[in-house]
Write a protein that holds these residues in place. Structure first.
Motif, PDB file in Angstrom:
ATOM      1  N   UNK A 124       0.868  -1.180   0.000  1.00 26.29           N
ATOM      2  CA  UNK A 124       0.000   0.000   0.000  1.00 26.29           C
ATOM      3  C   UNK A 124       0.905   1.229   0.000  1.00 26.29           C
ATOM      4  N   UNK A 125       0.871   1.994  -1.081  1.00 29.46           N
ATOM      5  CA  UNK A 125       1.841   3.074  -1.277  1.00 29.46           C
ATOM      6  C   UNK A 125       1.342   4.444  -0.842  1.00 29.46           C
ATOM      7  N   UNK A 126       0.049   4.700  -0.922  1.00 34.43           N
ATOM      8  CA  UNK A 126      -0.491   5.998  -0.562  1.00 34.43           C
ATOM      9  C   UNK A 126      -0.608   6.941  -1.746  1.00 34.43           C
ATOM     10  N   UNK A 153      13.126   3.831   5.685  1.00 30.69           N
ATOM     11  CA  UNK A 153      13.112   2.425   6.077  1.00 30.69           C
ATOM     12  C   UNK A 153      12.222   2.167   7.280  1.00 30.69           C
ATOM     13  N   UNK A 154      12.297   3.033   8.291  1.00 25.68           N
ATOM     14  CA  UNK A 154      11.514   2.821   9.502  1.00 25.68           C
ATOM     15  C   UNK A 154      10.021   2.819   9.267  1.00 25.68           C
ATOM     16  N   UNK A 155       9.572   3.439   8.166  1.00 28.48           N
ATOM     17  CA  UNK A 155       8.151   3.465   7.825  1.00 28.48           C
ATOM     18  C   UNK A 155       7.716   2.275   6.984  1.00 28.48           C
ATOM     19  N   UNK A 156       8.634   1.333   6.759  1.00 27.07           N
ATOM     20  CA  UNK A 156       8.316   0.203   5.869  1.00 27.07           C
ATOM     21  C   UNK A 156       8.555  -1.159   6.507  1.00 27.07           C
ATOM     22  N   UNK A 157       8.861  -1.186   7.805  1.00 26.62           N
ATOM     23  CA  UNK A 157       9.215  -2.454   8.445  1.00 26.62           C
ATOM     24  C   UNK A 157       7.985  -3.176   8.987  1.00 26.62           C
ATOM     25  N   UNK A 273       4.468   3.026   4.783  1.00 29.83           N
ATOM     26  CA  UNK A 273       4.099   1.867   3.976  1.00 29.83           C
ATOM     27  C   UNK A 273       3.183   0.955   4.791  1.00 29.83           C
ATOM     28  N   UNK A 274       2.245   0.346   4.104  1.00 29.31           N
ATOM     29  CA  UNK A 274       1.442  -0.724   4.697  1.00 29.31           C
ATOM     30  C   UNK A 274       1.461  -1.906   3.744  1.00 29.31           C
ATOM     31  N   UNK A 275       1.469  -3.085   4.289  1.00 26.32           N
ATOM     32  CA  UNK A 275       1.463  -4.266   3.441  1.00 26.32           C
ATOM     33  C   UNK A 275       1.204  -5.517   4.239  1.00 26.32           C
ATOM     34  N   UNK A 276       1.280  -6.655   3.555  1.00 22.63           N
ATOM     35  CA  UNK A 276       1.014  -7.945   4.192  1.00 22.63           C
ATOM     36  C   UNK A 276       2.155  -8.904   3.875  1.00 22.63           C
ATOM     37  N   UNK A 277       3.362  -8.485   4.225  1.00 23.73           N
ATOM     38  CA  UNK A 277       4.512  -9.364   4.041  1.00 23.73           C
ATOM     39  C   UNK A 277       4.331 -10.645   4.845  1.00 23.73           C
ATOM     40  N   UNK A 278       3.869 -10.508   6.081  1.00 20.62           N
ATOM     41  CA  UNK A 278       3.610 -11.644   6.952  1.00 20.62           C
ATOM     42  C   UNK A 278       2.160 -11.573   7.428  1.00 20.62           C
TER      43      UNK A 278
END
Length: 304
Positions: A124-126, A153-157, A273-278
């Motif tokens: 999710x990029x915004x 980086x800290x906003x994507x972990x 960043x938001x996502x579903x890596x895990x």
């Protein structure tokens, strides 16, 4: 000049997530991440969307995503399969994994007749990122002029496992000097670290390190370059790791930069960043989407 195209890489099955994460609902209305990406892209000015998928998921993809989006954008599919190789090459015995993100882009070559933005289906990029990359591509440029949206980086972990990121080194002119793919980065308190030897050693990374989330603005010249470089890459990597080696977009672009063939302008965003890596990332993303709906950033129904 033709309007820029959005290319979405959706062929991965999401092994770490444990399912077809590209079509996992993230809100009560049943929208998935790609819905929000395409909604933001349309608001930014994109009209043609190409999704790279595996042929075996086309029916589900069309049912869950395509049918509701088609009235609003020009939606087309490209298909990534392991057999799409240069003449004289075959699939190694036992290989089922696709050939990576640079190969995915090659699989869409026939549908890309204009400058294009490329991104991951499960990130999710915004809205800010889509507007910046569209505005860059909408201006006529040299075939060697590329761009990338960089995140801190800290906003994507993820709090629940490792992530892969392209770590950026930036020159004084605001253009990238190097783009190094780190395949295993983890959060460690108020900092991060990466390993390249399965955790035997770790190297620290600051939270404000600029990283790539595979959101690039590319000219059509990249297609010929990827195609020309693919055989040499296969010759080098197939003997080492025939079942899992991947022809990765950031690594090929980094090589092209170092050779002086292209420049990549860095467009920065402070968005999270938001996502579903895990899989445990999913409820965090769902809560973030709900708050953005409540705040009026997104309508509850995207496609009315």
């Amino acid at each position: 000049m033709k309007k820029p195209i959005l290319l979405i890489m959706a062929a991965g099955m999401g092994s770490r997530f444990g399912g077809l994460k590209q079509i996992e609902p993230i809100d009560e209305q049943g929208h998935v991440i790609i819905d929000y990406s395409i909604f933001d892209a349309k608001r930014a000015g994109f009209e043609k969307i190409v999704c790279i998928i595996k042929p075996e998921i086309e029916a589900d993809f069309e049912d869950r995503i395509g049918r509701r989006i088609r009235p609003f954008v020009d939606l087309q599919y490209a298909y990534q399969t392991p057999d799409k190789l240069p003449a004289g090459y075959g699939i190694p015995e036992g290989r089922v994994k696709p050939w990576g993100t640079a190969h995915a882009i090659l699989c869409a070559k026939d549908l890309l007749d204009a400058p294009f933005a490329v991104l991951n289906a499960d990130d999710f990029y915004g809205a800010d990122a889509f507007q910046k990359i569209y505005d860059y591509l909408a201006v006529p440029r040299e075939e060697s002029d590329y761009a990338m949206v960089a995140y801190q980086l800290g906003n994507t972990l993820s709090d629940y496992g490792s992530v892969a990121r392209g770590v950026c080194e930036v020159g004084e002119n605001g253009k990238l000097k190097t783009l190094t793919e780190r395949l295993k980065i983890v959060k460690q308190g108020d900092a991060a670290a990466f390993t390249e030897d399965d955790g035997a050693t770790w190297e620290p990374l600051a939270f404000d390190t600029p990283v790539s989330m595979n959101l690039f603005g590319l000219q059509r010249s990249v297609l010929d370059a990827f195609e020309a470089r693919f055989p040499a890459w296969l010759d080098e990597n197939l003997p080492k790791n025939p079942l899992k080696c991947e022809y990765l977009l950031p690594r090929v672009l980094d090589e092209m930069m170092k050779e002086g063939k292209i420049t990549i302008e860095m467009l920065t965003t402070t968005a999270r960043w938001h996502g579903v890596t895990n899989r445990p990332d999913l409820p965090i993303l769902q809560a973030a989407i709900k708050k953005m709906q409540d705040d009026g950033i997104y309508p509850v129904e995207l496609w009315k």
